[in-house]
Write an enzyme that holds these catalytic residues in place. Structure first.
Site, PDB file in Angstrom:
ATOM      1  N   CYS A  18      39.502  37.093 -33.798  1.00 26.47           N
ATOM      2  CA  CYS A  18      39.648  36.010 -34.434  1.00 26.47           C
ATOM      3  C   CYS A  18      39.948  34.408 -33.421  1.00 26.47           C
ATOM      4  O   CYS A  18      40.581  33.617 -34.083  1.00 26.47           O
ATOM      5  CB  CYS A  18      41.250  36.342 -34.704  1.00 26.47           C
ATOM      6  N   GLY A  19      39.415  34.636 -32.330  1.00 26.34           N
ATOM      7  CA  GLY A  19      38.417  33.277 -31.796  1.00 26.34           C
ATOM      8  C   GLY A  19      39.746  33.422 -30.304  1.00 26.34           C
ATOM      9  O   GLY A  19      39.951  32.904 -30.457  1.00 26.34           O
ATOM     10  N   LYS A  20      40.045  34.864 -29.936  1.00 26.02           N
ATOM     11  CA  LYS A  20      41.392  34.450 -28.779  1.00 26.02           C
ATOM     12  C   LYS A  20      40.477  34.030 -27.869  1.00 26.02           C
ATOM     13  O   LYS A  20      40.634  32.883 -26.994  1.00 26.02           O
ATOM     14  CB  LYS A  20      41.743  35.680 -28.148  1.00 26.02           C
ATOM     15  N   ARG A  23      40.545  52.840 -25.988  1.00 28.29           N
ATOM     16  CA  ARG A  23      41.859  53.022 -25.614  1.00 28.29           C
ATOM     17  C   ARG A  23      41.660  54.141 -26.212  1.00 28.29           C
ATOM     18  O   ARG A  23      41.576  54.281 -27.723  1.00 28.29           O
ATOM     19  CB  ARG A  23      42.792  51.902 -25.860  1.00 28.29           C
ATOM     20  N   ARG A  54      32.243  46.700 -20.975  1.00 31.34           N
ATOM     21  CA  ARG A  54      32.703  45.037 -20.794  1.00 31.34           C
ATOM     22  C   ARG A  54      32.559  44.418 -19.803  1.00 31.34           C
ATOM     23  O   ARG A  54      31.485  44.960 -18.760  1.00 31.34           O
ATOM     24  CB  ARG A  54      33.875  45.834 -20.399  1.00 31.34           C
ATOM     25  N   ASN A  63      31.519  47.991 -27.046  1.00 33.00           N
ATOM     26  CA  ASN A  63      32.733  48.159 -26.613  1.00 33.00           C
ATOM     27  C   ASN A  63      32.668  48.283 -24.666  1.00 33.00           C
ATOM     28  O   ASN A  63      33.699  47.965 -23.914  1.00 33.00           O
ATOM     29  CB  ASN A  63      33.980  49.524 -26.394  1.00 33.00           C
ATOM     30  N   LYS A 114      46.623  46.797 -20.041  1.00 32.16           N
ATOM     31  CA  LYS A 114      48.044  46.958 -21.425  1.00 32.16           C
ATOM     32  C   LYS A 114      48.978  49.065 -20.738  1.00 32.16           C
ATOM     33  O   LYS A 114      49.833  48.692 -21.497  1.00 32.16           O
ATOM     34  CB  LYS A 114      46.831  47.275 -22.463  1.00 32.16           C
ATOM     35  N   HIS A 168      50.468  38.682 -25.173  1.00 34.33           N
ATOM     36  CA  HIS A 168      49.590  38.915 -24.762  1.00 34.33           C
ATOM     37  C   HIS A 168      48.457  37.706 -25.352  1.00 34.33           C
ATOM     38  O   HIS A 168      48.383  37.191 -26.858  1.00 34.33           O
ATOM     39  CB  HIS A 168      49.041  40.690 -26.232  1.00 34.33           C
TER      40      HIS A 168
END
Length: 629
Positions: A275-277, A87, A390, A388, A232, A251
């Protein structure tokens, strides 16, 4: 008859024009017509929701060289240019009317007329010689209280194909609502392309958001985070719209925790990057509704939510058979997946960082022809794939997909919301907030992600990330926070809020629990909703009793071992560290909002004073059960 009718007929087949005309929507016609005139594509293809049009777009992506075939016939690979891999935060800006400039000055904004002149100058004739595509979607289920219709106008078949995987089809919704003017508009161009089909003029890459008129301009980019309007970009429009209308766009993931007797309890959760999302949304034995963006509305007094999307645009680095088996399996079988910026080996198979598969020594990736050890023009070694990289795939491929929850027009009833950060020495693994307001101000607003020496060279640096949403909040942070509080308090059956932290380290620097312990914390929260567990008070909420956690570990992770000593260490309340965390939160809010509401600062000041008084009475560290209120 529109003033653009003759122009559009000259650039469209009769069939495409008939699809557009059938919508009986002047605003749609003017949007497509004005940018057909201004951006000047050679031809325009209008898509409806048909399989025929899906296949046309997929074929165009291959024909145009925006995607390339893989060993598995249903999979394709797309490469963004070497400088278009993430981004573009610098050039993603808000176009702001003069009367709103003062309150938006702490955000990345430009005066409206200045921004409009610049972006329209860049867009002039930018599609010359190309085929453009018009596609209709809905954010959230069609024909529901959550629906936001969207129209995308782009010269990128890759963008159109990606959005067809990620979002629900919307042509029929427009057809059933003739004349409606309430929809999001996205205009995108990849711009001039090089010999690899990648954007050339990255110095003119611009993503300008007009939240006042619900339109986004994206020029000279291909990376999906910059080019896919419905992700986004739309989220920023939705957050602004939600703030004005009294609902929430967050989000968050949306998942179902499967409890006793076959009950299904829905949780949403916000976690900063790393963080574990995703790992929480994909906990083994539970079900997933969505992994990224959720709309919340008050439906007949209930707090209900929907997954905005129907697919996943996920980071594929470190997806492997051991750590992420569901995604890994689906990435390796022959079904529709778009890979971006990974390595295509000589065998035309996909390779990426952390795959757990030995990669070849050469192939094609985001730099072009790649060989092991090669360096770019700055002397940096080019890895097998970009970090990054995807994958884009449909959610309904996943065996743990909750189809019932996904398709619910009125959304699912949310029982709990998880806010998870990353720190090694402060926050307990799971804690329930006493009230919705305290949950927002003490758990959501204080979210931080701790860096490590391996990533940034400075261990223990904590990056603030309120609500894990800072990159996308499109109006002042303080006002957004107050709207979160007001919405939760307006619902008669408000969800419980929980904080989580999966990254507490022990005295020797070791992680105190395994990655799968998050299943225990989730099921404790689920049990609390049904009144099955009592809890111990802390100055900031309620924590589990040891006996309950021990039983949950025995049920879900019998080989892990969870003793009283570990429990006491993990669930100790650390006064000074939590005071420092609140002080950092106040400072961060002040840096992002020039007019933080006094109500917020007073709450944090009062809480800091409370923690200091508690410290005087109990000492700096309070073991579970010692605090008496």
């Amino acid at each position: 008859m529109s003033k653009y009718t003759n122009l559009l007929k000259s650039k469209m087949t009769d069939k495409s024009f008939a699809k557009l005309e059938a919508l009986k929507n002047d605003k749609v016609m003017d949007f497509v017509g004005s940018f057909a005139e201004h951006c000047n594509p050679k031809t325009i293809y209008v898509c409806d929701d048909s399989k025929e049009d899906e296949e046309y777009i997929k074929a165009a992506a291959l024909k145009n060289g925006e995607e390339h075939p893989m060993a598995n016939s249903e999979q394709t690979i797309h490469w963004d240019g070497y400088g278009d891999q993430a981004r573009d935060k610098v050039n993603t800006r808000y176009m702001v009317y003069p009367e709103n400039l003062d309150k938006m000055k702490a955000m990345n904004s430009l005066p409206y007329d200045e921004a409009k002149e610049e972006i329209m100058g860049i867009a002039k004739n930018i599609m010359a010689g190309k085929e453009a595509y018009v596609k209709f979607f809905t954010e959230g289920p069609a024909e529901s209280p959550f629906t936001i219709p969207c129209i995308q106008f782009t010269d990128s078949s890759y963008v159109t194909h990606s959005e067809s995987i990620l979002y629900r089809p919307g042509y029929k919704h427009f057809l059933n609502n003739p004349g409606s003017e309430d929809f999001f508009r996205f205009i995108h161009s990849a711009g001039e392309l090089d010999e690899r089909g990648c954007t050339k003029n990255l110095d003119k890459r611009r993503i300008y958001m007009d939240t006042q008129n619900n339109i986004v301009y994206s020029m000279n980019d291909q990376y999906a985070g910059n080019s896919i309007g419905l992700k986004k970009h739309a989220m920023r429009l939705s957050i602004s719209k939600a703030g004005q209308e009294g609902w929430l766009c967050e989000h968050m993931f949306l998942m179902a925790c499967l409890g006793k007797g076959g009950r299904k309890t829905y949780f949403a959760g916000a976690y900063p990057s790393a963080c574990g999302k995703t790992a929480t949304a994909m906990i083994p034995g539970e079900q997933i509704v969505g992994d990224d963006i959720v709309y919340f509305r008050n439906i007949d007094g209930e707090f209900r939510g929907v997954n905005v999307e129907q697919g996943i645009f996920g980071i594929i680095k470190d997806v492997n058979a051991e750590d992420d088996p569901v995604i890994f399996e689906n990435a390796m079988i022959n079904q529709e997946v778009i890979f971006s910026n990974i390595l295509q080996g000589p065998d035309k198979k996909p390779y990426w960082l952390g795959q757990g598969v030995e990669p070849p020594k050469s192939g094609l990736n985001h730099i072009g022809e790649w060989t092991e050890g090669m360096k770019d023009d700055k002397g940096n070694v080019v890895p097998v794939a970009h970090p990054n990289s995807r994958y884009t795939m449909r959610l309904d491929y996943l065996a743990n997909f909750d189809k019932e929850g996904f398709e619910a027009k009125d959304g699912v009833k949310i029982s709990g919301i998880l806010y998870g950060g990353r720190d090694s020495d402060t926050s307990v693994p799971v804690e329930e907030s006493a009230t919705w307001k305290e949950g927002i101000l003490l758990k959501a607003c204080t979210l931080e992600s701790e860096t490590t020496a391996a990533t940034l060279g400075a261990e223990g640096v904590r990056a603030a990330s309120p609500m894990a949403n800072m990159d996308f909040v499109s109006y002042p942070l303080g006002e957004y926070t107050l709207n979160n509080i007001k919405f939760g308090e307006s619902v008669k059956d408000c969800p419980k809020i929980y904080s989580t932290n999966y990254f507490m380290r022990g005295p020797k620097g070791e992680f105190m629990t395994s990655k799968l312990a998050k299943k225990v914390w989730l099921h404790w929260a689920e049990g609390r909703f049904y009144g099955e567990y009592e809890a111990l008070d802390t100055p900031s909420g309620k924590i589990p009793k040891y006996e309950d956690l021990q039983a949950l570990f025995d049920e879900f992770l019998p080989n892990e071992g969870f003793n009283k000593e570990k429990y006491t260490y993990l669930f100790t309340f650390r006064c000074t560290k939590l005071i420092e965390k609140l002080e950092r939160t106040k400072k961060f809010f002040a840096s992002k909002d020039s007019n933080v509401p006094a109500e917020l600062n007073k709450f944090w000041d009062d809480t800091i004073a409370k923690y200091k008084a508690v410290r005087e009475k109990y000492g700096d560290e309070i073991k579970p059960g010692d605090f008496k209120g």
